[in-house]
Scaffold this motif. Structure first.
Motif, short mmCIF file in Angstrom:
data_model
loop_
_atom_site.label_atom_id
_atom_site.label_comp_id
_atom_site.label_asym_id
_atom_site.label_seq_id
_atom_site.Cartn_x
_atom_site.Cartn_y
_atom_site.Cartn_z
N ARG A 138 0.64 -1.20 -0.03
CA ARG A 138 0.20 -0.11 -0.06
C ARG A 138 0.89 1.44 0.09
NH1 ARG A 138 -1.82 3.91 3.15
NH2 ARG A 138 -4.14 4.65 2.90
N GLU A 139 1.96 1.14 0.64
CA GLU A 139 2.74 2.45 0.89
C GLU A 139 3.55 2.48 -0.32
OE1 GLU A 139 2.66 -0.03 3.31
OE2 GLU A 139 1.23 1.17 4.50
N GLU A 140 4.04 1.79 -1.03
CA GLU A 140 4.42 1.87 -2.45
C GLU A 140 3.53 2.51 -3.50
OE1 GLU A 140 7.86 -1.71 -2.68
OE2 GLU A 140 5.91 -2.45 -2.91
N ARG A 141 2.10 1.98 -3.41
CA ARG A 141 1.42 2.69 -4.40
C ARG A 141 1.08 4.18 -4.03
NH1 ARG A 141 -0.48 -2.75 -3.48
NH2 ARG A 141 -2.17 -2.19 -1.94
N LEU A 142 0.80 4.16 -2.77
CA LEU A 142 0.49 5.60 -2.35
C LEU A 142 1.81 6.53 -2.78
CD1 LEU A 142 -1.04 7.75 -0.63
CD2 LEU A 142 0.06 6.94 1.40
N GLU A 143 2.88 6.20 -2.51
CA GLU A 143 4.23 6.94 -2.79
C GLU A 143 4.18 7.10 -4.39
OE1 GLU A 143 9.12 6.92 -2.74
OE2 GLU A 143 7.96 5.20 -1.57
N PHE A 144 3.80 6.08 -4.93
CA PHE A 144 3.90 6.34 -6.53
C PHE A 144 2.85 7.41 -6.96
CE2 PHE A 144 1.66 5.57 -10.53
CZ PHE A 144 2.96 5.57 -11.29
N VAL A 145 1.69 7.31 -6.38
CA VAL A 145 0.58 8.39 -6.73
C VAL A 145 0.92 9.71 -6.10
CG1 VAL A 145 -1.84 9.04 -6.12
CG2 VAL A 145 -1.49 6.74 -6.53
N ARG A 146 1.40 9.83 -5.16
CA ARG A 146 2.12 11.07 -4.59
C ARG A 146 3.00 11.75 -5.69
NH1 ARG A 146 2.68 10.00 1.77
NH2 ARG A 146 0.34 10.48 2.26
N ASN A 147 3.95 10.97 -6.02
CA ASN A 147 5.11 11.41 -6.78
C ASN A 147 4.59 11.70 -8.53
OD1 ASN A 147 6.99 11.28 -4.68
ND2 ASN A 147 7.59 9.19 -5.28
N GLU A 148 3.42 10.71 -8.79
CA GLU A 148 3.00 10.86 -10.11
C GLU A 148 2.31 12.23 -10.30
OE1 GLU A 148 2.64 9.81 -14.18
OE2 GLU A 148 4.02 9.06 -12.55
N TRP A 149 1.66 12.66 -9.38
CA TRP A 149 0.70 13.92 -9.36
C TRP A 149 1.39 14.94 -8.58
CZ3 TRP A 149 -2.50 13.78 -13.22
CH2 TRP A 149 -2.85 12.56 -13.67
N GLU A 177 -4.97 11.47 -4.09
CA GLU A 177 -5.08 10.26 -3.05
C GLU A 177 -6.51 9.80 -2.86
OE1 GLU A 177 -2.95 10.68 0.57
OE2 GLU A 177 -1.50 11.95 -0.45
N GLU A 178 -7.40 10.69 -3.02
CA GLU A 178 -8.87 10.35 -3.13
C GLU A 178 -9.34 9.76 -4.40
OE1 GLU A 178 -11.70 13.45 -1.98
OE2 GLU A 178 -10.12 14.41 -0.49
N LEU A 179 -8.91 10.34 -5.36
CA LEU A 179 -9.30 9.68 -6.79
C LEU A 179 -8.64 8.37 -7.08
CD1 LEU A 179 -8.94 13.02 -9.21
CD2 LEU A 179 -11.07 11.99 -8.55
N TYR A 180 -7.41 8.28 -6.41
CA TYR A 180 -6.69 6.59 -6.46
C TYR A 180 -6.82 5.76 -5.26
CZ TYR A 180 -5.02 8.18 -11.18
OH TYR A 180 -4.81 8.52 -12.57
N ALA A 181 -7.86 6.20 -4.56
CA ALA A 181 -7.97 5.50 -3.22
C ALA A 181 -8.04 3.92 -3.58
CB ALA A 181 -9.03 6.13 -2.41
N ASP A 182 -9.00 3.53 -4.55
CA ASP A 182 -9.15 2.14 -4.85
C ASP A 182 -7.74 1.32 -5.24
OD1 ASP A 182 -11.60 1.98 -4.03
OD2 ASP A 182 -12.52 2.39 -6.11
N TYR A 183 -7.16 2.16 -5.98
CA TYR A 183 -5.68 1.69 -6.53
C TYR A 183 -4.57 1.61 -5.28
CZ TYR A 183 -0.85 1.68 -8.18
OH TYR A 183 0.53 1.30 -8.26
N ILE A 184 -4.65 2.69 -4.44
CA ILE A 184 -3.72 2.65 -3.26
C ILE A 184 -4.23 1.35 -2.33
CG2 ILE A 184 -3.14 3.76 -1.15
CD1 ILE A 184 -3.50 6.45 -2.78
N GLU A 185 -5.55 1.33 -2.31
CA GLU A 185 -5.88 0.12 -1.43
C GLU A 185 -5.99 -1.31 -1.97
OE1 GLU A 185 -6.49 0.31 1.89
OE2 GLU A 185 -6.14 2.54 1.75
N GLY A 186 -5.32 -1.32 -3.30
CA GLY A 186 -5.17 -2.86 -3.82
C GLY A 186 -6.76 -3.28 -4.44
N LYS A 187 -7.50 -2.50 -4.64
CA LYS A 187 -8.89 -2.95 -5.25
C LYS A 187 -8.96 -2.73 -6.96
CE LYS A 187 -11.26 -1.61 -0.93
NZ LYS A 187 -12.12 -0.60 -0.33
N LYS A 188 -8.32 -1.63 -7.32
CA LYS A 188 -8.53 -1.50 -8.78
C LYS A 188 -7.04 -1.20 -9.20
CE LYS A 188 -13.27 0.10 -8.91
NZ LYS A 188 -14.17 1.33 -9.44
N SER A 189 -6.92 -1.34 -10.60
CA SER A 189 -5.80 -0.90 -11.30
C SER A 189 -5.63 0.31 -11.67
CB SER A 189 -5.32 -1.73 -12.78
OG SER A 189 -6.11 -0.94 -13.69
#
Length: 67
Positions: free
Chosen positions: A11-22, A43-55
């Motif tokens: 989860r932390e790796e995905r959150l870091e990616f979203v933060r860096n990407e945007w 982080e709100e828009l990509y919450a399902d990705y961060i939580e591992g629910k959607k790509s």
């Protein structure tokens, strides 16, 4: 950059990616990130990705389709 795969990332790796990407580039005329996000928090828009629910791609395509 390529987003981390849900199955092989934390989860932390995905959150870091979203933060860096945007991350804001402070150049609104050339960047366009804020326009794409429509003023919403990444982080709100990509919450399902961060939580591992959607790509990441699935969410990005949904955002694009809602223009």
């Amino acid at each position: 950059m390529t987003p981390p795969n849900i199955e092989s990332s934390t989860r932390e790796e995905r959150l870091e990616f979203v933060r860096n990407e945007w991350q804001c580039l402070n150049n609104c005329r050339l960047c366009g990130k804020c326009h794409f996000l429509k003023g919403k928090n990444e982080e709100e828009l990509y919450a399902d990705y961060i939580e591992g629910k959607k790509s990441y791609r699935e969410i990005t395509m949904k955002i694009r389709d809602n223009r």
